[in-house]
Scaffold this motif. Structure first.
Motif, short mmCIF file in Angstrom:
data_model
loop_
_atom_site.label_atom_id
_atom_site.label_comp_id
_atom_site.label_asym_id
_atom_site.label_seq_id
_atom_site.Cartn_x
_atom_site.Cartn_y
_atom_site.Cartn_z
N ALA A 175 9.10 -4.69 -18.05
CA ALA A 175 9.48 -4.43 -16.66
C ALA A 175 8.63 -5.25 -15.70
O ALA A 175 7.46 -5.52 -15.95
CB ALA A 175 9.33 -2.95 -16.35
N ASP A 176 9.24 -5.62 -14.58
CA ASP A 176 8.49 -6.24 -13.48
C ASP A 176 7.87 -5.19 -12.58
O ASP A 176 6.82 -5.43 -11.97
CB ASP A 176 9.42 -7.13 -12.66
N CYS A 177 8.51 -4.03 -12.49
CA CYS A 177 8.00 -2.94 -11.66
C CYS A 177 8.61 -1.63 -12.15
O CYS A 177 9.54 -1.64 -12.96
CB CYS A 177 8.29 -3.18 -10.18
N VAL A 178 8.08 -0.52 -11.63
CA VAL A 178 8.49 0.80 -12.11
C VAL A 178 8.73 1.72 -10.92
O VAL A 178 7.92 1.78 -9.99
CB VAL A 178 7.41 1.44 -13.02
N VAL A 179 9.85 2.45 -10.94
CA VAL A 179 10.11 3.53 -9.99
C VAL A 179 9.74 4.84 -10.67
O VAL A 179 10.24 5.14 -11.76
CB VAL A 179 11.58 3.54 -9.54
N VAL A 180 8.85 5.60 -10.04
CA VAL A 180 8.43 6.89 -10.58
C VAL A 180 8.71 7.96 -9.52
O VAL A 180 8.92 7.66 -8.34
CB VAL A 180 6.94 6.90 -10.97
N HIS A 181 8.68 9.25 -9.96
CA HIS A 181 9.09 10.33 -9.08
C HIS A 181 7.97 11.20 -8.54
O HIS A 181 8.22 12.09 -7.72
CB HIS A 181 10.08 11.24 -9.81
N CYS A 182 6.73 11.00 -9.01
CA CYS A 182 5.68 11.96 -8.64
C CYS A 182 4.30 11.38 -8.92
O CYS A 182 4.16 10.32 -9.55
CB CYS A 182 5.86 13.25 -9.44
N ALA A 183 3.27 12.10 -8.48
CA ALA A 183 1.89 11.67 -8.69
C ALA A 183 1.56 11.60 -10.17
O ALA A 183 0.86 10.69 -10.62
CB ALA A 183 0.94 12.62 -7.97
N PHE A 184 2.06 12.56 -10.95
CA PHE A 184 1.84 12.52 -12.39
C PHE A 184 2.44 11.27 -13.00
O PHE A 184 1.84 10.61 -13.86
CB PHE A 184 2.44 13.78 -13.05
N GLY A 185 3.63 10.88 -12.55
CA GLY A 185 4.26 9.65 -13.04
C GLY A 185 3.45 8.42 -12.68
O GLY A 185 3.29 7.50 -13.49
N MET A 186 2.91 8.38 -11.46
CA MET A 186 2.07 7.26 -11.05
C MET A 186 0.86 7.14 -11.96
O MET A 186 0.50 6.05 -12.42
CB MET A 186 1.62 7.47 -9.60
#
Length: 400
Positions: A175-186
């Motif tokens: 991946a070039d970048c990532v979309v996450v949904h929450c602080a835990f995902g970050m």
């Protein structure tokens, strides 16, 4: 004799013709289809979206069956790209046969198709991992840990239900970048040193605030609401916690009967404990669900690995106070609920007792704050706005 031969020949022909007809003329399954959307005017580029395709296959005027809320988010994501001038091809993220036959400006996938398709995309295509789960290694480790802890407590081995195929662990590396949904995902994906973009998850359930709710009557009543993966989602811990608190009531909504090994291991708690009521699956858009949540104070959901758990968001939209794990991925504060420091049985009991002992005014305030939090941060319109901001930023960055 001639009649028998003719009948047999006809049967063979009908069987053969039926197979040929099915082969050539039946509608392909959703996993095999491609839906293409065009913008007004000349497209500025092409986008390949590998996510949920079900809602794109519904004919105009056809009633919309129940689908996972991610199906609606997939439509929102595609519409954003179309509105920004891109032609969009949509495939199911379970489509293992699709091969790109054109150049794409953007490729978005949740993990299942990522490595396979990323390897054959044109140079310059921006590859976005849309992370709907924690990293597969973390997810599998977390569930394994829960299974082993339960094994020690109950002296039985249960099957894993939410393991992610380890081959999908490599998606982020492509991946070039990532979309996450929450602080835990970050936090979970930070190790990869890829750009991370926060877009809050959403559920399409806009339940109204119920000012008439009797908080005195429901202060001892709680809900567990989840889908497949009872150990993964902490039902074992919740059952054991409430079995030791007979003055508190728990209603269990989820497909418990489909996990026979779990059901057998927890049969006494599920079906022979007076303060635990096993309901089974429930339609969260139904009047029955609204009536149930009106009689409950909070949701108890100590899942070991999520990213913005849909059941938590749905319950908060119904005004329940969440008692959840950090790994649920819903970033509530103390005003809206309780994030458990640990998911031990005793910690769950302590949190339930703490919430229940509050005044009715405080319970009403927390419930309203929970509902407002969901309304403010986890509506489809919020997702749409945040996702569009991310895509517009990426367009500016990669168009340089």
């Amino acid at each position: 004799m001639l009649e028998k031969r003719a009948t047999k020949t006809l049967a063979i022909f009908q069987n053969f013709y039926g197979k040929i007809n099915n082969f050539f003329f039946t509608t392909p399954s959703p996993t095999e289809q491609v839906v293409s959307l065009m913008p007004k005017g000349t497209p500025r580029g092409n986008v390949l979206l590998s996510y949920r395709i079900e809602r794109f296959l519904i004919e105009p005027g056809q009633p919309i069956p129940y689908y996972h809320y991610s199906c609606q988010l997939s439509v929102v994501m595609a519409r954003i790209f179309v509105d920004l001038g891109f032609a969009v091809d949509i495939i199911a993220n379970t489509n293992g046969a699709f091969t790109p036959k054109k150049d794409y400006s953007f490729f978005i996938d949740t993990r299942m198709n990522f490595e396979r398709i990323a390897n054959v995309l044109n140079k310059g295509c921006v590859k976005i991992l849309h992370a709907t789960t924690a990293h597969p290694y973390f997810n599998n480790y977390a569930e394994t840990k829960r299974l082993m802890e339960m094994q020690e407590r109950r002296h039985v081995t249960l099957r894993p239900r939410r393991f992610i195929d380890p081959k999908y662990a490599m998606a982020i590396e492509f991946a070039d970048c990532v979309v996450v949904h929450c602080a835990f995902g970050m936090k979970n994906f930070k190790y990869a040193n890829k750009p991370l973009y926060l877009v809050s998850n959403a559920v399409p359930y806009n339940h109204p605030w119920r000012d008439s709710k009797d908080f005195e009557a429901c202060r001892f009543r709680f809900l567990w609401l989840g889908s497949e993966g009872m150990i993964h989602k902490g039902l074992d811990l919740v059952l054991e916690a409430f079995a030791g608190m007979p003055e508190y009531h728990l209603t269990v909504c989820g497909p418990v009967a489909k996990e026979k090994d779990f059901e057998q291991a927890y049969f006494p708690e599920l079906y022979h404990t007076p303060n635990i009521h096993t309901h089974g699956w429930i339609d969260v858009e139904s009047a029955e669900f609204m009536d149930l949540t009106n009689r409950c104070l909070g949701l108890v959901y100590p899942s070991c690995s999520e990213t913005n758990a849909g059941s938590v968001l749905t319950s908060m939209h119904a005004g329940l106070i969440p008692i959840i794990s950090y790994e649920c991925g819903v970033d509530v504060g103390k005003d809206e609920g309780v994030v458990l420091d640990d998911c031990s049985i005793e910690a769950i009991r302590e949190a339930v007792r703490q919430i229940s002992s509050s005044s009715t005014q405080e319970l009403r305030r927390m419930s309203k704050k929970s509902w407002e939090f969901a309304q403010k941060n986890h509506m489809v319109k919020n997702f749409e706005k945040e996702y569009q901001n991310v895509i517009e930023k990426l367009i500016r960055e990669y168009d340089k």
